[in-house]
Write an enzyme that holds these catalytic residues in place. Sequence first.
Site, PDB file in Angstrom:
ATOM      1  N   HIS A  88       0.805  -1.224   0.000  1.00  0.00           N
ATOM      2  CA  HIS A  88       0.000   0.000   0.000  1.00  0.00           C
ATOM      3  C   HIS A  88       0.836   1.271   0.000  1.00  0.00           C
ATOM      4  O   HIS A  88       0.398   2.308  -0.478  1.00  0.00           O
ATOM      5  CB  HIS A  88      -1.041  -0.070   1.114  1.00  0.00           C
ATOM      6  CG  HIS A  88      -2.100  -1.045   0.731  1.00  0.00           C
ATOM      7  ND1 HIS A  88      -2.028  -2.365   1.094  1.00  0.00           N
ATOM      8  CD2 HIS A  88      -3.148  -0.915  -0.100  1.00  0.00           C
ATOM      9  CE1 HIS A  88      -3.046  -3.004   0.531  1.00  0.00           C
ATOM     10  NE2 HIS A  88      -3.739  -2.151  -0.191  1.00  0.00           N
ATOM     11  N   CYS A  99      -9.478  -3.396 -11.328  1.00  0.00           N
ATOM     12  CA  CYS A  99      -8.945  -2.202 -10.676  1.00  0.00           C
ATOM     13  C   CYS A  99      -7.637  -2.467  -9.938  1.00  0.00           C
ATOM     14  O   CYS A  99      -7.208  -1.670  -9.119  1.00  0.00           O
ATOM     15  CB  CYS A  99      -9.978  -1.605  -9.720  1.00  0.00           C
ATOM     16  SG  CYS A  99     -10.401  -2.701  -8.376  1.00  0.00           S
ATOM     17  N   ARG A 154       2.136  -9.953  -1.256  1.00  0.00           N
ATOM     18  CA  ARG A 154       2.324  -8.809  -2.157  1.00  0.00           C
ATOM     19  C   ARG A 154       3.250  -7.750  -1.588  1.00  0.00           C
ATOM     20  O   ARG A 154       3.698  -6.860  -2.305  1.00  0.00           O
ATOM     21  CB  ARG A 154       0.967  -8.197  -2.524  1.00  0.00           C
ATOM     22  CG  ARG A 154       0.189  -7.688  -1.351  1.00  0.00           C
ATOM     23  CD  ARG A 154      -1.241  -7.353  -1.698  1.00  0.00           C
ATOM     24  NE  ARG A 154      -1.421  -5.955  -2.042  1.00  0.00           N
ATOM     25  CZ  ARG A 154      -2.597  -5.364  -2.163  1.00  0.00           C
ATOM     26  NH1 ARG A 154      -3.715  -6.066  -1.998  1.00  0.00           N
ATOM     27  NH2 ARG A 154      -2.695  -4.104  -2.466  1.00  0.00           N
ATOM     28  N   ARG A 190     -15.620   1.629  -2.455  1.00  0.00           N
ATOM     29  CA  ARG A 190     -15.387   0.321  -1.837  1.00  0.00           C
ATOM     30  C   ARG A 190     -15.474   0.493  -0.326  1.00  0.00           C
ATOM     31  O   ARG A 190     -14.839   1.394   0.239  1.00  0.00           O
ATOM     32  CB  ARG A 190     -14.010  -0.216  -2.212  1.00  0.00           C
ATOM     33  CG  ARG A 190     -13.769  -1.568  -1.539  1.00  0.00           C
ATOM     34  CD  ARG A 190     -12.462  -2.159  -1.925  1.00  0.00           C
ATOM     35  NE  ARG A 190     -11.355  -1.460  -1.305  1.00  0.00           N
ATOM     36  CZ  ARG A 190     -10.090  -1.715  -1.570  1.00  0.00           C
ATOM     37  NH1 ARG A 190      -9.782  -2.630  -2.471  1.00  0.00           N
ATOM     38  NH2 ARG A 190      -9.125  -1.061  -0.966  1.00  0.00           N
ATOM     39  N   ARG A 230     -10.683   3.845  -2.321  1.00  0.00           N
ATOM     40  CA  ARG A 230     -10.241   3.048  -1.167  1.00  0.00           C
ATOM     41  C   ARG A 230     -10.566   3.817   0.119  1.00  0.00           C
ATOM     42  O   ARG A 230      -9.734   4.547   0.654  1.00  0.00           O
ATOM     43  CB  ARG A 230      -8.731   2.797  -1.236  1.00  0.00           C
ATOM     44  CG  ARG A 230      -8.287   1.853  -2.347  1.00  0.00           C
ATOM     45  CD  ARG A 230      -6.801   1.600  -2.260  1.00  0.00           C
ATOM     46  NE  ARG A 230      -6.368   0.469  -3.052  1.00  0.00           N
ATOM     47  CZ  ARG A 230      -5.827   0.576  -4.265  1.00  0.00           C
ATOM     48  NH1 ARG A 230      -5.650   1.750  -4.829  1.00  0.00           N
ATOM     49  NH2 ARG A 230      -5.458  -0.508  -4.918  1.00  0.00           N
ATOM     50  N   ASN A 288      -4.374  -7.167  -7.388  1.00  0.00           N
ATOM     51  CA  ASN A 288      -3.320  -7.097  -6.363  1.00  0.00           C
ATOM     52  C   ASN A 288      -3.454  -8.269  -5.396  1.00  0.00           C
ATOM     53  O   ASN A 288      -2.484  -8.947  -5.078  1.00  0.00           O
ATOM     54  CB  ASN A 288      -3.420  -5.791  -5.559  1.00  0.00           C
ATOM     55  CG  ASN A 288      -3.275  -4.579  -6.437  1.00  0.00           C
ATOM     56  OD1 ASN A 288      -2.763  -4.690  -7.541  1.00  0.00           O
ATOM     57  ND2 ASN A 288      -3.741  -3.440  -5.970  1.00  0.00           N
ATOM     58  N   ASP A 289      -4.672  -8.471  -4.939  1.00  0.00           N
ATOM     59  CA  ASP A 289      -4.897  -9.586  -4.023  1.00  0.00           C
ATOM     60  C   ASP A 289      -5.095 -10.899  -4.768  1.00  0.00           C
ATOM     61  O   ASP A 289      -4.655 -11.947  -4.301  1.00  0.00           O
ATOM     62  CB  ASP A 289      -6.108  -9.297  -3.123  1.00  0.00           C
ATOM     63  CG  ASP A 289      -5.717  -8.410  -1.966  1.00  0.00           C
ATOM     64  OD1 ASP A 289      -4.696  -8.707  -1.321  1.00  0.00           O
ATOM     65  OD2 ASP A 289      -6.416  -7.413  -1.708  1.00  0.00           O
TER      66      ASP A 289
HETATM   67  C1  PEP Z   1      -6.685  -5.297  -5.322  1.00  0.00           C
HETATM   68  O1  PEP Z   1      -6.522  -6.153  -4.446  1.00  0.00           O
HETATM   69  O2  PEP Z   1      -6.351  -5.471  -6.522  1.00  0.00           O
HETATM   70  C2  PEP Z   1      -7.264  -3.999  -4.978  1.00  0.00           C
HETATM   71  C3  PEP Z   1      -7.571  -3.126  -5.908  1.00  0.00           C
HETATM   72  O3  PEP Z   1      -7.433  -3.727  -3.655  1.00  0.00           O
HETATM   73  P1  PEP Z   1      -6.246  -3.234  -2.677  1.00  0.00           P
HETATM   74  O4  PEP Z   1      -5.023  -3.002  -3.501  1.00  0.00           O
HETATM   75  O5  PEP Z   1      -6.719  -2.009  -2.009  1.00  0.00           O
HETATM   76  O6  PEP Z   1      -6.112  -4.403  -1.761  1.00  0.00           O
HETATM   77 MG    MG Z   2      -7.423  -5.878  -2.528  1.00  0.00          MG
END
Ligand code: PEP
Ligand code: MG
Length: 586
Positions: free
Chosen positions: A192, A505, A468, A335, A299, A457-458
Site C-alpha cells: 500500500h 482495478c 504482495r 469500496r 479506497r 493485487n490480491d
Molecule cells: C486489489 O486487491 O487489486 C485492490 C484493488 O485492492 P487493494 O489493492 O486495495 O487491496
Molecule cells: Mg485488494
Amino acid sequence: MQTLRGIPVSAGFVIGKVFVIEDEARLRVKKRDIDPANVPAELERYDFARMASISELNDLHQTAADEMGKEAAKIFLFHIGVLNDPSILTPIKKMIEDEMVNAEYAISSTFDTISKKFANHPDSTFQSKVDDLRDLASRQLRNLETNQKISIANLDEGTVIVARDLTPSQTAGFDRTKVAAFVTALGGPTSHTAIVAGALNLPAVVGVRNLLSQASDGQRIIVDGEKGRIILDPDEETIDQYHQAQLRARQVSLSLHEYAELPAITADGVHITLLGNIEFAQEIDQVINDGGTGIGLYRTEFLFLTRKTEPTEEDHYQAYSECVKQLKGKPLTIRTIDLGADKYTQEQEENPERNPYLGLRSIRYCLAHQDIFRTQLRAILRASAHGPIKVMFPLITNIAEFRTGKYFIREEMEELDEQGVAYDKDIEIGMMVEVPAAALMAGSFAREVDFFSIGTNDLVQYTLAVDRTNERVASLYTPIHPAVLKLIRDVARAGRRNDIPVSCCGQSAADPAFAALLLGLGVRTISATSSSLPMLKKTIRGLTVSRCERIAKKAISFDSEAEAGSYVQSRLRKLVPEVFDGRPVG
Ligand code: PEP
Ligand code: MG
C-alpha cells in the site's frame, strides 16, 4: 557514488536529499555511527528526550499526588531522580561523544547495563526497580521518536524519505510539497505504500537491500522510479544525466496528454471505460485531467488510516459528497473499508494477528465490526442522493458475506426511509473478486451482484501464494501467470453470461500489456492510477479487440508465466512499438 537496486513501484526521477525515518524496533536495537560533526546534534537529541521525559514524569507525579496521595506519587520522584543522576547521564553522553553512536543506542545499552546490575543485586529493593528502569529507557526512546516527528514536520523541499517500511498512513501523511520520493527496504510491487506513492504521483522504489546501512540523513540521492534503483552520493555527470532524463519524461508526459482528451476506443471500434483509482477526494481532479470518466475504486479505508480517531458518519458523508460534487455526474464506485492485512494500524490492535493476510480483513473485519460498517453504509446511502454512486465489498469469499453486506444496506435504507432521508433506491451493489474462491464461483455470485471488480493485487497474491508486500518473493509476483489469466477469463465470462459489468482495478491494469490482455479476456472497464490513464488510452486506441483476444488465448495456453510474458511482449512490440519498445511485461 553507490547504486542500490530495488523494485520500481512508482515512476519518475528525483534528485534530492535523504531523510531517514527510524522505526521503533530499529530505534531500540540498532547501533548507528554518527559523523563527528553530528555529535553535538546527537547530544541535543538525548537532552531533548531526557527533558521531555522529566516533564512527563512531573505531570504524572502531580496527577498521582492529587489522586492517590503524596506517598504513592513518590515513585515518580524516583524516576525523575534517575534521569537526573550523573552516574547515568555521564556514561550516556560519554558514549555518544567517545564512541560516536546514536542516542538510542547509548540510552538503551546504558540502561541495559544498569538494569542487569539491579537485577543481580542481593538486595530485593534493587531487584524491584528493574521494571522501572526499563520503563524509563522506553520513555526516553519514545521521546526521541517525538523528536523525529518534529523534524518530519520541518522537512526541506526535495526530501527523499528513506525507511525500513512505511505504513499507508505515514506515506499519506507527509507534506507533499516537501517530500519528492519514497525509498524503503521492505515492500513489494503492490504494497500500500507503493499505491499511495502512485496516488501522490511521487516516484518510489521499495525492497532495496542494505538501504539503511548505506543511506544517512542529508546525503544526496537520485531515485530512479523507472528502473528501480537509487544512487547515493551521485557524481556530477550522473546528476546531469538524470536532469536530462527528467526533462525527457516531462516531454513524454506532455505529448501523452493529448490522449487524455480522446475517447478510449479500440481500433476496431469497441468502447472501453477508463476510470481512476483514488484514496483521497483531492485526486479526482487529476483523474479527470488524465482522461478518466469516473472513479472505479475509492479506497475508503484511507479515511481511517489518515486520522487517529474513527471517522464519524458525518466525516464519511462529507468525503463522499465532496467526491460526488467534484465528479459532476460521473460515476463514483465506493469500496467499503478494506482494513486489515497491511492496512491495519496494527498498534490499534491489541492482539496482532499471526497471519493478517489470511485473517480478519476487509469484509470480514466489517462484518465483525458492524457499528463501523453500518456508519459507513448510511453515509454512502445519504451521499448517493447527490450523484451516481455504486458500492462494492472487498475480499468477498463466500456468498453469505455478500448477502449479509447487502442485508445491512437494506436495513439502513429502511431506517433512512423512516427518517425521510433521501438516497438512491437503485444503488448498484457489487463485489471485488480478489480471491480464487470468488473467481471460481463467479457464475453463482453473478446471479446476485450488480457488478464485479477484479482486484488483481490480491488475486495474484492469493492465487500464487506470494505476499504482495514481501520483497523477498517479489520476483514470484507475476500477474501474467496463466493461472491468474484463467481466473480473470472465467470472471469475465460469468459477467457476460449474466449480463453484469466486469472491471479490473488492480495495479496491473495500469500496465499497458496487462490491459491489452484484459481486453482479450473480455474485460471492458479498467480502473487505474490516474497517471497511467493517458498511456492506457494510447494503447487501447492502437489495438483491436480481436487481436487482443488472440494474444490472450495464446498467453493462457502456456505452461509458465515466463513463456506467456515473453510471447505477449514480442507480439505487442510488433503491434504498437511506440508503446511497448523497451517496456517489460507483467
Ligand atoms: C486489489 O486487491 O487489486 C485492490 C484493488 O485492492 P487493494 O489493492 O486495495 O487491496
Ligand atoms: Mg485488494
